[in-house]
Design a protein around this motif. Structure first.
Motif: not given
Length: 90
Positions: A4-21
């Motif tokens: 999570k710390f590697k990801m850009s803010k624009n991804v973290l702000d607009y993608e659901p956590s379930l889709a990312l992690f």
């Protein structure tokens, strides 16, 4: 979730956590499920494409080989990071 710390803010702000992690102890969870679904639903010589996390390319390739896919290829994005895998169902 360790990446999570590697990801850009624009991804973290607009993608659901379930889709990312996924759980840290099972990072290929969704790749495995999609490969298994593909084995049942693709026709012979059908192609499977994955957008991958740059850290897991080799692991995804090994998993697909074990599941019987061939003609495996890792492709890079514009920044030269491993980002996509192509696999063919025999």
């Amino acid at each position: 979730i360790k990446e999570k710390f590697k990801m850009s803010k624009n991804v973290l702000d607009y993608e659901p956590s379930l889709a990312l992690f996924v759980p840290n102890d099972n990072p290929l969870l969704f790749y495995i499920k999609i490969a298994e679904f593909s084995i049942l639903n693709l026709k012979s010589k059908g192609s499977l494409y994955f957008e991958i996390h740059e850290d897991f390319g080799e692991e995804v390739i090994k998993m697909l080989e074990i599941k019987g896919f061939n003609n495996l290829e890792i492709r890079q994005d514009l920044q030269g990071k491993n980002r996509m895998i192509r696999a063919i169902l025999p």
